[in-house]
Design a protein around this motif. Sequence first.
Motif, PDB file in Angstrom:
ATOM      1  N   ASP A 111      29.680  38.365  77.243  1.00  0.00           N
ATOM      2  CA  ASP A 111      30.199  39.720  77.053  1.00  0.00           C
ATOM      3  C   ASP A 111      30.531  40.366  78.399  1.00  0.00           C
ATOM      4  O   ASP A 111      29.829  40.159  79.389  1.00  0.00           O
ATOM      5  N   ASN A 112      31.611  41.136  78.415  1.00  0.00           N
ATOM      6  CA  ASN A 112      32.005  41.910  79.609  1.00  0.00           C
ATOM      7  C   ASN A 112      32.136  41.038  80.857  1.00  0.00           C
ATOM      8  O   ASN A 112      31.769  41.450  81.957  1.00  0.00           O
ATOM      9  N   SER A 113      32.664  39.850  80.677  1.00  0.00           N
ATOM     10  CA  SER A 113      32.727  38.903  81.805  1.00  0.00           C
ATOM     11  C   SER A 113      34.124  38.753  82.399  1.00  0.00           C
ATOM     12  O   SER A 113      34.309  37.984  83.348  1.00  0.00           O
ATOM     13  N   GLU A 114      35.105  39.479  81.868  1.00  0.00           N
ATOM     14  CA  GLU A 114      36.451  39.428  82.448  1.00  0.00           C
ATOM     15  C   GLU A 114      36.964  40.844  82.700  1.00  0.00           C
ATOM     16  O   GLU A 114      36.938  41.695  81.808  1.00  0.00           O
ATOM     17  N   LEU A 115      37.410  41.072  83.903  1.00  0.00           N
ATOM     18  CA  LEU A 115      37.999  42.352  84.289  1.00  0.00           C
ATOM     19  C   LEU A 115      39.514  42.207  84.329  1.00  0.00           C
ATOM     20  O   LEU A 115      40.041  41.263  84.907  1.00  0.00           O
ATOM     21  N   ARG A 116      40.194  43.173  83.703  1.00  0.00           N
ATOM     22  CA  ARG A 116      41.646  43.220  83.754  1.00  0.00           C
ATOM     23  C   ARG A 116      42.042  44.516  84.446  1.00  0.00           C
ATOM     24  O   ARG A 116      41.664  45.597  83.992  1.00  0.00           O
ATOM     25  N   VAL A 117      42.792  44.418  85.502  1.00  0.00           N
ATOM     26  CA  VAL A 117      43.114  45.616  86.282  1.00  0.00           C
ATOM     27  C   VAL A 117      44.580  45.601  86.713  1.00  0.00           C
ATOM     28  O   VAL A 117      45.082  44.607  87.245  1.00  0.00           O
ATOM     29  N   SER A 118      45.265  46.706  86.419  1.00  0.00           N
ATOM     30  CA  SER A 118      46.627  46.931  86.902  1.00  0.00           C
ATOM     31  C   SER A 118      46.551  47.934  88.044  1.00  0.00           C
ATOM     32  O   SER A 118      45.857  48.952  87.936  1.00  0.00           O
ATOM     33  N   PHE A 119      47.273  47.668  89.109  1.00  0.00           N
ATOM     34  CA  PHE A 119      47.201  48.542  90.272  1.00  0.00           C
ATOM     35  C   PHE A 119      48.540  48.508  91.005  1.00  0.00           C
ATOM     36  O   PHE A 119      49.482  47.837  90.563  1.00  0.00           O
ATOM     37  N   ALA A 120      48.647  49.261  92.069  1.00  0.00           N
ATOM     38  CA  ALA A 120      49.883  49.297  92.842  1.00  0.00           C
ATOM     39  C   ALA A 120      49.548  49.257  94.318  1.00  0.00           C
ATOM     40  O   ALA A 120      48.578  49.866  94.759  1.00  0.00           O
ATOM     41  N   ARG A 121      50.361  48.545  95.071  1.00  0.00           N
ATOM     42  CA  ARG A 121      50.168  48.473  96.518  1.00  0.00           C
ATOM     43  C   ARG A 121      51.384  49.047  97.233  1.00  0.00           C
ATOM     44  O   ARG A 121      52.516  48.863  96.789  1.00  0.00           O
ATOM     45  N   PRO A 122      51.152  49.726  98.352  1.00  0.00           N
ATOM     46  CA  PRO A 122      52.292  50.272  99.115  1.00  0.00           C
ATOM     47  C   PRO A 122      53.222  49.161  99.572  1.00  0.00           C
ATOM     48  O   PRO A 122      52.786  48.106 100.027  1.00  0.00           O
ATOM     49  N   GLY A 123      54.523  49.405  99.433  1.00  0.00           N
ATOM     50  CA  GLY A 123      55.515  48.442  99.860  1.00  0.00           C
ATOM     51  C   GLY A 123      56.083  48.759 101.231  1.00  0.00           C
ATOM     52  O   GLY A 123      55.608  49.651 101.938  1.00  0.00           O
ATOM     53  N   SER A 124      57.121  48.059 101.594  1.00  0.00           N
ATOM     54  CA  SER A 124      57.709  48.200 102.938  1.00  0.00           C
ATOM     55  C   SER A 124      58.781  49.283 102.997  1.00  0.00           C
ATOM     56  O   SER A 124      59.085  49.786 104.074  1.00  0.00           O
ATOM     57  N   ALA A 125      59.362  49.650 101.833  1.00  0.00           N
ATOM     58  CA  ALA A 125      60.509  50.554 101.828  1.00  0.00           C
ATOM     59  C   ALA A 125      60.109  51.985 101.459  1.00  0.00           C
ATOM     60  O   ALA A 125      59.171  52.211 100.690  1.00  0.00           O
ATOM     61  N   LYS A 126      60.866  52.947 102.025  1.00  0.00           N
ATOM     62  CA  LYS A 126      60.677  54.368 101.713  1.00  0.00           C
ATOM     63  C   LYS A 126      62.015  54.978 101.280  1.00  0.00           C
ATOM     64  O   LYS A 126      63.081  54.453 101.609  1.00  0.00           O
ATOM     65  N   LEU A 127      61.935  56.094 100.557  1.00  0.00           N
ATOM     66  CA  LEU A 127      63.140  56.790 100.133  1.00  0.00           C
ATOM     67  C   LEU A 127      63.706  57.605 101.297  1.00  0.00           C
ATOM     68  O   LEU A 127      62.960  58.287 102.003  1.00  0.00           O
ATOM     69  N   THR A 128      65.027  57.519 101.469  1.00  0.00           N
ATOM     70  CA  THR A 128      65.659  58.260 102.558  1.00  0.00           C
ATOM     71  C   THR A 128      65.913  59.719 102.188  1.00  0.00           C
ATOM     72  O   THR A 128      66.060  60.570 103.064  1.00  0.00           O
ATOM     73  N   ARG A 129      65.962  60.016 100.900  1.00  0.00           N
ATOM     74  CA  ARG A 129      66.163  61.397 100.454  1.00  0.00           C
ATOM     75  C   ARG A 129      65.599  61.576  99.050  1.00  0.00           C
ATOM     76  O   ARG A 129      65.262  60.615  98.371  1.00  0.00           O
ATOM     77  N   MET A 130      65.516  62.807  98.643  1.00  0.00           N
ATOM     78  CA  MET A 130      64.980  63.142  97.335  1.00  0.00           C
ATOM     79  C   MET A 130      65.882  62.610  96.227  1.00  0.00           C
ATOM     80  O   MET A 130      67.121  62.637  96.351  1.00  0.00           O
ATOM     81  N   THR A 131      65.264  62.136  95.153  1.00  0.00           N
ATOM     82  CA  THR A 131      66.011  61.658  93.988  1.00  0.00           C
ATOM     83  C   THR A 131      65.708  62.561  92.803  1.00  0.00           C
ATOM     84  O   THR A 131      64.539  62.820  92.504  1.00  0.00           O
ATOM     85  N   GLN A 132      66.743  63.027  92.125  1.00  0.00           N
ATOM     86  CA  GLN A 132      66.599  63.813  90.908  1.00  0.00           C
ATOM     87  C   GLN A 132      67.522  63.240  89.843  1.00  0.00           C
ATOM     88  O   GLN A 132      68.667  62.888  90.135  1.00  0.00           O
ATOM     89  N   SER A 133      66.988  63.136  88.617  1.00  0.00           N
ATOM     90  CA  SER A 133      67.796  62.611  87.518  1.00  0.00           C
ATOM     91  C   SER A 133      67.501  63.394  86.255  1.00  0.00           C
ATOM     92  O   SER A 133      66.335  63.684  85.956  1.00  0.00           O
ATOM     93  N   GLU A 134      68.552  63.734  85.507  1.00  0.00           N
ATOM     94  CA  GLU A 134      68.390  64.443  84.240  1.00  0.00           C
ATOM     95  C   GLU A 134      68.185  63.477  83.083  1.00  0.00           C
ATOM     96  O   GLU A 134      68.000  63.893  81.948  1.00  0.00           O
ATOM     97  N   ILE A 238      29.888  31.129  92.509  1.00  0.00           N
ATOM     98  CA  ILE A 238      29.677  32.352  91.730  1.00  0.00           C
ATOM     99  C   ILE A 238      29.366  31.914  90.304  1.00  0.00           C
ATOM    100  O   ILE A 238      30.240  31.446  89.578  1.00  0.00           O
ATOM    101  N   MET A 239      28.117  32.077  89.901  1.00  0.00           N
ATOM    102  CA  MET A 239      27.666  31.579  88.604  1.00  0.00           C
ATOM    103  C   MET A 239      28.078  32.500  87.447  1.00  0.00           C
ATOM    104  O   MET A 239      28.344  32.041  86.340  1.00  0.00           O
ATOM    105  N   ASP A 240      28.114  33.788  87.721  1.00  0.00           N
ATOM    106  CA  ASP A 240      28.407  34.753  86.654  1.00  0.00           C
ATOM    107  C   ASP A 240      28.884  36.056  87.287  1.00  0.00           C
ATOM    108  O   ASP A 240      28.518  36.375  88.427  1.00  0.00           O
ATOM    109  N   ILE A 241      29.705  36.783  86.546  1.00  0.00           N
ATOM    110  CA  ILE A 241      30.119  38.121  86.968  1.00  0.00           C
ATOM    111  C   ILE A 241      30.310  38.968  85.708  1.00  0.00           C
ATOM    112  O   ILE A 241      30.851  38.483  84.708  1.00  0.00           O
ATOM    113  N   ARG A 242      29.823  40.212  85.738  1.00  0.00           N
ATOM    114  CA  ARG A 242      29.922  41.121  84.587  1.00  0.00           C
ATOM    115  C   ARG A 242      30.404  42.481  85.063  1.00  0.00           C
ATOM    116  O   ARG A 242      30.233  42.854  86.233  1.00  0.00           O
TER     117      ARG A 242
END
Length: 322
Positions: A111-134, A238-242
Amino acid sequence: LILCGQMKGHKNKAFSLIELVVSIGIMLIMAPLFISTVKIAVDRIDIDTEHMKAHKRISRAESLLKAPLFYCGFGMPVDASIYKVAFGSQKYDPFRWDGPISVKKGPSGFDNSELRVSFARPGSAKLTRMTQSETPDGVVNLHKYPDQNEIGDTYSNNSPDVRNWVLFPTSFPPSTPFCVTGLTGKTMSVNNNMGRSFSISGGDRVHHMRAMCVYSLNDCLYTKDFRAPGAQPRIKGIMDIRFDLDIEKRLVKVYILARGDRLYDTPKEIEGREEWPAEYIRQWDEKGSKYKLFASKTVWYLPNLIGSDVICEEYINATEQF
């Protein structure tokens, strides 16, 4: 004089013999104490060595979790149903998971032996200006082309490739993942599945979605990184992880059971067993192991599991009135 010298010689020999007998006697008395002291010292060194090896494995396992747990849920809805909609209600992992972080019964059957995690890492690119969309679709201008492997090779409106999902710290409404639908030079086309108009501030850095499963199986810690096929063996021993997850408090307790390298003749008591819940450690007590086992517990805070779904709903309700 000669006779006197001979008597002194015999006397010296006699004293030497008595001293030898006494010395042997003292040695026989002290030997068990000496051997016992040496044995205790050797055992202590052995335990310390095993402790060092096991905790090195524990530290390595914790280092694998550090970034995923810190960035867990970054820019994503926390509610399971909204999370799935935000990623297009796809039938593929990790888009159909119960939110950015969840705990399941893993391949070990525990029980409770698998962790599922979604995450985000900073990338190399940045926005040059503000973006707006309707509309849910828009175009962002980057200061450079993303680094290799940050973005997938092909694009679609609802990509099953995690590399084609990006997130922005300043996007409004928040908790809005964007799918990359095209990339030409420094111009990136994106859309969201929430049907929302949006804005993103200039200078914002592109964050790239990542997803990972973590579990232990057959004396080894595995991770499954969804940027590549299959699971990868990472740490032997690593014998076990919870995992115990508390979404409301934004906490996850991680329990790791690691071994040393020496095989003993009989099972050894588990060091640190009091750190583990009884239902997790019991089976290892009953099973026993000829390795020396070390149990650890670490509590991780999830600072980016903000859960701004309510803000998004308030924004939608407000805009629908106009």
